[in-house]
Design a protein around this motif. Structure first.
Motif, PDB file in Angstrom:
ATOM      1  N   ILE A  16       5.215  23.127  11.341  1.00 48.03           N
ATOM      2  CA  ILE A  16       6.600  23.341  10.960  1.00 48.03           C
ATOM      3  C   ILE A  16       7.439  23.566  12.199  1.00 48.03           C
ATOM      4  O   ILE A  16       7.157  24.443  13.016  1.00 48.03           O
ATOM      5  CB  ILE A  16       6.733  24.558  10.020  1.00 48.03           C
ATOM      6  CG1 ILE A  16       5.846  24.356   8.797  1.00 48.03           C
ATOM      7  CG2 ILE A  16       8.165  24.798   9.629  1.00 48.03           C
ATOM      8  CD1 ILE A  16       6.201  23.151   7.974  1.00 48.03           C
TER       9      ILE A  16
ATOM     10  N   ALA B 240      14.600  23.889  12.886  1.00 49.57           N
ATOM     11  CA  ALA B 240      15.705  22.987  12.566  1.00 49.57           C
ATOM     12  C   ALA B 240      16.816  23.163  13.579  1.00 49.57           C
ATOM     13  O   ALA B 240      16.950  24.213  14.209  1.00 49.57           O
ATOM     14  CB  ALA B 240      16.243  23.306  11.177  1.00 49.57           C
TER      15      ALA B 240
ATOM     16  N   SER C 110      10.852  14.371   6.617  1.00 45.82           N
ATOM     17  CA  SER C 110      10.434  15.292   7.674  1.00 45.82           C
ATOM     18  C   SER C 110       9.514  14.579   8.651  1.00 45.82           C
ATOM     19  O   SER C 110       8.679  13.762   8.255  1.00 45.82           O
ATOM     20  CB  SER C 110       9.689  16.476   7.043  1.00 45.82           C
ATOM     21  OG  SER C 110       8.836  17.097   7.975  1.00 45.82           O
TER      22      SER C 110
ATOM     23  N   CYS D 286      10.648  20.702  10.496  1.00 46.22           N
ATOM     24  CA  CYS D 286      11.974  20.749   9.887  1.00 46.22           C
ATOM     25  C   CYS D 286      12.944  19.923  10.724  1.00 46.22           C
ATOM     26  O   CYS D 286      13.937  20.414  11.255  1.00 46.22           O
ATOM     27  CB  CYS D 286      12.444  22.202   9.759  1.00 46.22           C
ATOM     28  SG  CYS D 286      13.960  22.388   8.795  1.00 46.22           S
ATOM     29  N   ASN D 287      12.621  18.656  10.830  1.00 45.15           N
ATOM     30  CA  ASN D 287      13.437  17.758  11.639  1.00 45.15           C
ATOM     31  C   ASN D 287      13.481  16.397  10.951  1.00 45.15           C
ATOM     32  O   ASN D 287      12.443  15.855  10.561  1.00 45.15           O
ATOM     33  CB  ASN D 287      12.841  17.604  13.044  1.00 45.15           C
ATOM     34  CG  ASN D 287      13.792  16.924  13.999  1.00 45.15           C
ATOM     35  OD1 ASN D 287      14.917  17.390  14.215  1.00 45.15           O
ATOM     36  ND2 ASN D 287      13.355  15.812  14.580  1.00 45.15           N
TER      37      ASN D 287
ATOM     38  N   LEU E 159      11.901  17.083   3.591  1.00 43.40           N
ATOM     39  CA  LEU E 159      12.527  18.167   4.355  1.00 43.40           C
ATOM     40  C   LEU E 159      12.632  19.435   3.526  1.00 43.40           C
ATOM     41  O   LEU E 159      12.483  20.544   4.052  1.00 43.40           O
ATOM     42  CB  LEU E 159      13.914  17.730   4.826  1.00 43.40           C
ATOM     43  CG  LEU E 159      13.926  16.755   6.015  1.00 43.40           C
ATOM     44  CD1 LEU E 159      15.314  16.132   6.168  1.00 43.40           C
ATOM     45  CD2 LEU E 159      13.511  17.449   7.300  1.00 43.40           C
TER      46      LEU E 159
ATOM     47  N   CYS F 164      11.038  22.484   5.611  1.00 37.41           N
ATOM     48  CA  CYS F 164      11.947  23.505   6.133  1.00 37.41           C
ATOM     49  C   CYS F 164      11.707  24.783   5.341  1.00 37.41           C
ATOM     50  O   CYS F 164      11.599  24.746   4.112  1.00 37.41           O
ATOM     51  CB  CYS F 164      13.403  23.053   6.010  1.00 37.41           C
ATOM     52  SG  CYS F 164      13.821  21.596   7.002  1.00 37.41           S
ATOM     53  N   GLN F 165      11.649  25.897   6.025  1.00 36.54           N
ATOM     54  CA  GLN F 165      11.168  27.121   5.399  1.00 36.54           C
ATOM     55  C   GLN F 165      12.227  27.924   4.647  1.00 36.54           C
ATOM     56  O   GLN F 165      11.895  28.814   3.869  1.00 36.54           O
ATOM     57  CB  GLN F 165      10.505  28.013   6.462  1.00 36.54           C
ATOM     58  CG  GLN F 165       9.251  27.396   7.045  1.00 36.54           C
ATOM     59  CD  GLN F 165       8.191  27.126   5.985  1.00 36.54           C
ATOM     60  OE1 GLN F 165       7.556  28.052   5.493  1.00 36.54           O
ATOM     61  NE2 GLN F 165       8.019  25.860   5.617  1.00 36.54           N
TER      62      GLN F 165
ATOM     63  N   SER G 131      17.695  26.610   7.500  1.00 38.98           N
ATOM     64  CA  SER G 131      17.084  25.603   8.371  1.00 38.98           C
ATOM     65  C   SER G 131      17.163  24.214   7.727  1.00 38.98           C
ATOM     66  O   SER G 131      17.362  23.210   8.422  1.00 38.98           O
ATOM     67  CB  SER G 131      15.635  25.971   8.689  1.00 38.98           C
ATOM     68  OG  SER G 131      14.849  26.044   7.520  1.00 38.98           O
ATOM     69  N   LEU G 132      17.037  24.146   6.408  1.00 40.19           N
ATOM     70  CA  LEU G 132      17.179  22.857   5.720  1.00 40.19           C
ATOM     71  C   LEU G 132      18.599  22.326   5.860  1.00 40.19           C
ATOM     72  O   LEU G 132      18.803  21.137   6.117  1.00 40.19           O
ATOM     73  CB  LEU G 132      16.804  23.013   4.249  1.00 40.19           C
ATOM     74  CG  LEU G 132      16.908  21.758   3.380  1.00 40.19           C
ATOM     75  CD1 LEU G 132      16.062  20.623   3.922  1.00 40.19           C
ATOM     76  CD2 LEU G 132      16.519  22.085   1.933  1.00 40.19           C
TER      77      LEU G 132
ATOM     78  N   ALA H 289      18.955  20.743   9.133  1.00 37.71           N
ATOM     79  CA  ALA H 289      18.395  19.391   9.194  1.00 37.71           C
ATOM     80  C   ALA H 289      19.359  18.382   8.581  1.00 37.71           C
ATOM     81  O   ALA H 289      19.578  17.287   9.126  1.00 37.71           O
ATOM     82  CB  ALA H 289      17.052  19.357   8.474  1.00 37.71           C
TER      83      ALA H 289
END
Length: 328
Positions: A20, A23, A77, A81-82, A120, A124-125, A129-130, A133
């Motif tokens: 992970i 982002a 993804s 998270c990219n 994603l 993404c956690q 962070s999502l 992205a």
């Protein structure tokens, strides 16, 4: 979506690392110009997948059909998270295609997600962070709209579904001029319980999604035009009851994303059925009318449906021409 596409994306996703990643920071400023036409580029933008099915040259399709805009598939993804095209191609890999479309007077809506691959929303956690992205995609291309195609476990897992909606809320607050579209599977009667839950949660948190687009196929339909219209009427009723919309407002927030030709389960969407859907979409003032996929909008020359043809008797771009006649 196509089983061939599912297999391709699954392979592409495995290629990515499974660590992970962080982002990019969310920016409140983007280079996306505010659209003076609220319908563009969302309303009439068939799916074009540059990594699959012998993709056509977009400017040539534009010239032949009058279509202006395209929904470009698929951003996934890269193992963290990219965002990356297919999960393994950098964002700038399709820059030349986007530049070509814009130079010809059109625009693009990247589609984030799809049926297969690393999503994603799952890698993404948290919502922040999502959203970061999603923001990276918006900033990279100066976008007016994004499409989140939420399917499979991303759609069916409540915590992930919530994360996607919360991220869209953050993005909308940071970019009020950017339209957000959520595309999701459905039944012939309208949203299933998972879809109804998603729409209800969006209302609860104020996600402010612009268009809810159903994919009315792969449910064993026999009359695809009638089933699609019934499904969309079901969506309209859910939007109306959930958000307190009028009929006109609910239709404006609803969309159809059909599948041209033969579907994965053997249903047939021919040109006549698709035209009936288009006439309905125009009559009701839907917010979006599109299909999967432009890559398949060609005759098969004796073969069956594939990633580069739809499996029905047709001329090139028959379905795209019908979409071009819909302006929202």
């Amino acid at each position: 979506m196509s089983k061939v596409r599912k297999a391709l994306l699954g392979c592409a996703a495995v290629a990515g690392a499974l660590t992970i990643g962080a982002a990019p920071a969310l920016s409140a400023e983007t280079s996306a110009p505010a659209s003076t036409n609220a319908a563009a580029p969302v309303a009439a933008s068939p799916y074009l997948y540059m990594g699959w099915g012998n993709p056509p040259k977009p400017s040539e399709v534009m010239s032949a059909t009058g279509i202006k805009d395209f929904t470009l598939a698929f951003i996934l993804s890269d193992g963290g998270c990219n965002p990356a095209w297919d999960g393994n191609r950098p964002l700038d890999a399709d820059k030349a295609v986007i530049d070509e479309i814009r130079a010809a007077g059109g625009d693009v809506v990247p589609s984030i997600g799809g049926w297969a691959g690393n999503k994603l929303g799952e890698f993404c956690q948290d919502a922040q962070s999502l959203a970061g992205a999603y923001q990276k995609v918006i900033d990279t291309f100066g976008l007016k709209a994004i499409d989140v195609d939420i399917e499979a476990s991303e759609f069916e897992t409540p915590a992930v579904q919530d994360r996607v909606l919360e991220a869209l809320k953050i993005v909308k607050e940071a970019n009020p001029g950017v339209q957000t579209v959520v595309t999701f599977p459905t039944l012939a009667s309208g949203p299933n319980d998972v879809g109804k839950r998603m729409i209800g949660k969006a209302n609860e948190i104020g996600a402010n999604v612009d268009v809810w687009t159903q994919m009315p196929f792969n449910f064993g339909g026999s009359d695809m035009a009638a089933d699609t219209i019934q499904s969309t009427e079901g969506l309209k009723e859910v939007l109306k009851s959930t958000f307190g919309y009028s009929d006109a407002e609910a239709y404006a927030h609803a969309g159809i994303s059909s599948m041209n030709g033969k579907t994965d389960v053997g249903e047939t969407v021919d040109q006549a059925a698709f035209q009936k859907m288009a006439d309905y979409a125009k009559e009701k003032g839907l917010g979006r009318f599109t299909f999967w996929a432009l890559n398949r909008d060609r005759p098969c020359n004796g073969g069956g449906p594939s990633d580069s043809c739809g499996g029905v008797d047709q001329q090139p771009w028959d379905f795209t021409k019908i979409v071009a006649g819909f302006q929202g």
